[in-house]
Design a protein around this motif. Structure first.
Motif, PDB file in Angstrom:
ATOM      1  N   GLU A  32       2.140  -6.636  -4.314  1.00  0.00           N
ATOM      2  CA  GLU A  32       0.987  -7.396  -4.779  1.00  0.00           C
ATOM      3  C   GLU A  32      -0.330  -6.702  -4.449  1.00  0.00           C
ATOM      4  O   GLU A  32      -1.379  -7.340  -4.378  1.00  0.00           O
ATOM      5  CB  GLU A  32       0.999  -8.826  -4.192  1.00  0.00           C
ATOM      6  CG  GLU A  32       2.180  -9.673  -4.607  1.00  0.00           C
ATOM      7  CD  GLU A  32       2.207  -9.946  -6.110  1.00  0.00           C
ATOM      8  OE1 GLU A  32       1.122  -9.997  -6.715  1.00  0.00           O
ATOM      9  OE2 GLU A  32       3.302 -10.085  -6.661  1.00  0.00           O
ATOM     10  N   GLY A  33      -0.247  -5.393  -4.225  1.00  0.00           N
ATOM     11  CA  GLY A  33      -1.460  -4.634  -4.017  1.00  0.00           C
ATOM     12  C   GLY A  33      -2.088  -4.744  -2.647  1.00  0.00           C
ATOM     13  O   GLY A  33      -3.244  -4.336  -2.464  1.00  0.00           O
ATOM     14  N   VAL A  34      -1.375  -5.257  -1.647  1.00  0.00           N
ATOM     15  CA  VAL A  34      -1.990  -5.490  -0.342  1.00  0.00           C
ATOM     16  C   VAL A  34      -2.347  -4.191   0.371  1.00  0.00           C
ATOM     17  O   VAL A  34      -3.233  -4.172   1.229  1.00  0.00           O
ATOM     18  CB  VAL A  34      -1.063  -6.340   0.552  1.00  0.00           C
ATOM     19  CG1 VAL A  34      -0.867  -7.723  -0.041  1.00  0.00           C
ATOM     20  CG2 VAL A  34       0.283  -5.649   0.750  1.00  0.00           C
ATOM     21  N   GLU A  35      -1.702  -3.087   0.045  1.00  0.00           N
ATOM     22  CA  GLU A  35      -1.979  -1.824   0.718  1.00  0.00           C
ATOM     23  C   GLU A  35      -3.104  -1.052   0.046  1.00  0.00           C
ATOM     24  O   GLU A  35      -3.945  -0.448   0.727  1.00  0.00           O
ATOM     25  CB  GLU A  35      -0.706  -0.958   0.742  1.00  0.00           C
ATOM     26  CG  GLU A  35       0.400  -1.487   1.637  1.00  0.00           C
ATOM     27  CD  GLU A  35       0.082  -1.353   3.111  1.00  0.00           C
ATOM     28  OE1 GLU A  35      -0.888  -0.639   3.455  1.00  0.00           O
ATOM     29  OE2 GLU A  35       0.788  -1.963   3.920  1.00  0.00           O
ATOM     30  N   ALA A  73      -7.130   3.834 -11.368  1.00  0.00           N
ATOM     31  CA  ALA A  73      -6.138   2.929 -11.948  1.00  0.00           C
ATOM     32  C   ALA A  73      -5.243   2.415 -10.827  1.00  0.00           C
ATOM     33  O   ALA A  73      -4.913   3.161  -9.894  1.00  0.00           O
ATOM     34  CB  ALA A  73      -5.311   3.635 -13.016  1.00  0.00           C
ATOM     35  N   LEU A  74      -4.854   1.157 -10.941  1.00  0.00           N
ATOM     36  CA  LEU A  74      -3.956   0.533  -9.971  1.00  0.00           C
ATOM     37  C   LEU A  74      -3.027  -0.421 -10.704  1.00  0.00           C
ATOM     38  O   LEU A  74      -3.443  -1.126 -11.631  1.00  0.00           O
ATOM     39  CB  LEU A  74      -4.736  -0.236  -8.897  1.00  0.00           C
ATOM     40  CG  LEU A  74      -5.183   0.545  -7.653  1.00  0.00           C
ATOM     41  CD1 LEU A  74      -6.047  -0.339  -6.763  1.00  0.00           C
ATOM     42  CD2 LEU A  74      -3.996   1.062  -6.888  1.00  0.00           C
ATOM     43  N   ALA A  75      -1.775  -0.435 -10.266  1.00  0.00           N
ATOM     44  CA  ALA A  75      -0.784  -1.371 -10.798  1.00  0.00           C
ATOM     45  C   ALA A  75      -0.123  -2.067  -9.626  1.00  0.00           C
ATOM     46  O   ALA A  75       0.285  -1.399  -8.666  1.00  0.00           O
ATOM     47  CB  ALA A  75       0.250  -0.647 -11.652  1.00  0.00           C
ATOM     48  N   ASP A  76      -0.026  -3.409  -9.705  1.00  0.00           N
ATOM     49  CA  ASP A  76       0.554  -4.160  -8.596  1.00  0.00           C
ATOM     50  C   ASP A  76       1.859  -4.851  -8.968  1.00  0.00           C
ATOM     51  O   ASP A  76       2.351  -5.691  -8.216  1.00  0.00           O
ATOM     52  CB  ASP A  76      -0.441  -5.188  -8.055  1.00  0.00           C
ATOM     53  CG  ASP A  76      -0.833  -6.217  -9.108  1.00  0.00           C
ATOM     54  OD1 ASP A  76      -0.376  -6.090 -10.268  1.00  0.00           O
ATOM     55  OD2 ASP A  76      -1.582  -7.159  -8.774  1.00  0.00           O
ATOM     56  N   VAL A  89      -4.725   7.361  -8.468  1.00  0.00           N
ATOM     57  CA  VAL A  89      -3.973   6.366  -9.225  1.00  0.00           C
ATOM     58  C   VAL A  89      -2.913   5.798  -8.292  1.00  0.00           C
ATOM     59  O   VAL A  89      -2.199   6.561  -7.623  1.00  0.00           O
ATOM     60  CB  VAL A  89      -3.325   6.979 -10.482  1.00  0.00           C
ATOM     61  CG1 VAL A  89      -2.465   5.948 -11.195  1.00  0.00           C
ATOM     62  CG2 VAL A  89      -4.392   7.538 -11.413  1.00  0.00           C
ATOM     63  N   GLY A  90      -2.821   4.482  -8.235  1.00  0.00           N
ATOM     64  CA  GLY A  90      -1.901   3.859  -7.294  1.00  0.00           C
ATOM     65  C   GLY A  90      -0.968   2.877  -7.953  1.00  0.00           C
ATOM     66  O   GLY A  90      -1.316   2.215  -8.936  1.00  0.00           O
TER      67      GLY A  90
END
Length: 451
Positions: free
Chosen positions: A212-215, A225-228, A206-207
């Motif tokens: 803006e999620g560039v990494e 799951a991902l949140a930017d 989970v990140g």
């Protein structure tokens, strides 16, 4: 010039070339033998010069007087074993009565100069036995991980230590950690190495990446799951807290403590549950944590309080529920607001890459070890990936992460995409796989559709 002289010059030239271009090969071919001879020849005089000897016993002095012999010299510690490694020598010493392991730890720098080695570290094996681990060359200049490393459970290799050993990240032993570092210090590469190693394990990733999620979004196929942005991060953390509470209810329901239940079946965490009931472990990676703590109005302040409260709950209670937290940032001090100091106190593992000021290093190690603070401020800018790793016990070591390109990490994550668990509560945050939009480019022979 005779053939023997020509051969000797060729060997010397080859040794010098290897020492310059391939220090690891030089060490295996020539360095081990030379270093072993140097240590054995200088051993007694070096120990005496460093104050690591003990005076002769009264019995020996009395016997010398009776026999009219010279007064015995001070005795150094006994050499129990000497073992060569791929990066240096390991010397195991038996202490004499009255000697202390701390004296050897305080003399490592003098021993390094006296034995002409790249580095010397000392640790106590057991009462009366000290191990000196010497490195023959700068192993952090060009990081080469051993071909065979131990991967067991949630213990993964992430870097190489200055003594030539592999540095592991063990989530079962150190559940939560803090990773600090300035821009271009190698902090992102360290995080990328973690993801690459975790991708092959049966865990949920989970990140939270507020850049803006560039990494993390290039690695999205392996993330559950991902949140930017901060708003999604707040909702995601609330879901994780609810999942943690639900996991504890499962553990409590399965305890069933009674007189006929074996002691080995009584558990207070997920690892004692049966396989069919054990929830999948979750590793939460937070990139640029400062973005979650900043606010400009009252609504953002309320959101910040939600985020910090949820993070504190996760790091305080998440271990037994199989939720592990890895927080990354450039600074992590009290200037980020209420709750940050409480959050930092729960992060047992500490890793500090190159920092811009001493205050940033103190944020990682100020409450653990002043020596680690000084070591973190000495990391040069031309060695990205070099860091100081420590924990709450006060121990620390220099490490360097092998360079892992984004393409390498993406390939590993894509190859292990089938391991990504489908967690229903995290479905709203499941990242969409990256797609490529194809745009037709007209050839020179085609007329434009409109002018």
């Amino acid at each position: 010039m005779t053939g023997t002289a020509i051969g000797l010059l060729a060997v010397v030239g080859l040794a010098l070339l290897l020492k310059w271009r391939r220090p690891a090969w030089y060490w295996l071919a020539f360095g081990i033998a030379l270093a072993a001879v140097r240590v054995l020849v200088r051993y007694s005089s070096v120990m005496d010069a460093c104050g690591l000897t003990v005076p002769p016993s009264r019995l020996r002095l009395a016997w010398a007087r009776i026999a009219h012999r010279p007064i015995p010299a001070p005795r150094p510690p006994r050499i129990l074993a000497m073992r060569p490694t791929r990066t240096g020598l390991v010397l195991r010493l038996g202490l004499r009565p009255g000697q202390d392991a701390f004296d050897f730890a305080a003399s490592t720098d003098r021993l390094r100069h006296s034995f002409t080695m790249q580095g010397v570290t000392s640790r106590e094996i057991k009462s009366g036995v000290v191990e000196l681990r010497m490195t023959g060359y700068d192993v952090l200049k060009r990081v080469q991980m051993p071909a065979r490393v131990i991967r067991e459970g949630l213990r993964i290799p992430v870097a190489l230590r200055e003594d030539g050993e592999v540095h592991y990240r063990d989530y079962r032993q150190v559940p939560h950690a803090l990773n600090l570092g300035a821009t271009e210090s190698g902090k992102s590469v360290y995080q990328r190495q973690l993801v690459k190693e975790l991708a092959a394990l049966d865990v949920a990733l989970v990140g939270i990446d507020c850049k803006e999620g560039v990494e993390l979004y290039p690695l999205a196929r392996r993330f559950s799951a991902l949140a930017d942005n901060a708003d999604d991060a707040a909702d995601l953390l609330d879901v994780l807290v609810e999942r943690m509470a639900a996991t504890y209810r499962i553990v409590r329901r399965e305890q069933r403590i009674s007189s006929d239940i074996p002691d080995a079946e009584i558990t207070a965490d997920i690892w004692g549950l049966p396989d069919h009931l054990r929830p999948v472990p979750i590793v939460l990676l937070v990139d640029e944590v400062a973005e979650l703590s900043l606010f400009a109005n009252a609504a953002e302040k309320k959101r910040r309080e939600r985020i910090v409260t949820a993070l504190v709950r996760l790091v305080q209670l998440g271990r037994a529920a199989g939720i592990y937290v890895e927080i990354c940032g450039q600074r992590f001090g009290s200037e980020l607001g209420d709750g940050i100091t409480m959050l930092r106190a729960q992060l047992t593992g500490r890793t500090a890459h190159r920092v811009n000021d001493e205050a940033s290093a103190k944020m990682a190690f100020g409450d653990i070890s002043p020596d680690a603070v000084f070591a973190a401020t000495q990391i040069p800018a031309n060695r990205p990936g070099t860091a100081v790793a420590g924990d709450s016990t006060g121990g620390w070591v220099r490490i360097r992460t092998p360079f892992t390109s984004l393409r390498q990490a993406v390939n590993v994550c894509n190859a292990n995409a089938h391991r990504t668990p489908d967690l229903p509560e995290l479905a709203p945050f499941r990242p969409l796989p990256p797609t490529v939009s194809l745009v037709k480019i007209p050839t020179p022979t085609e007329a434009p559709a409109s002018v």
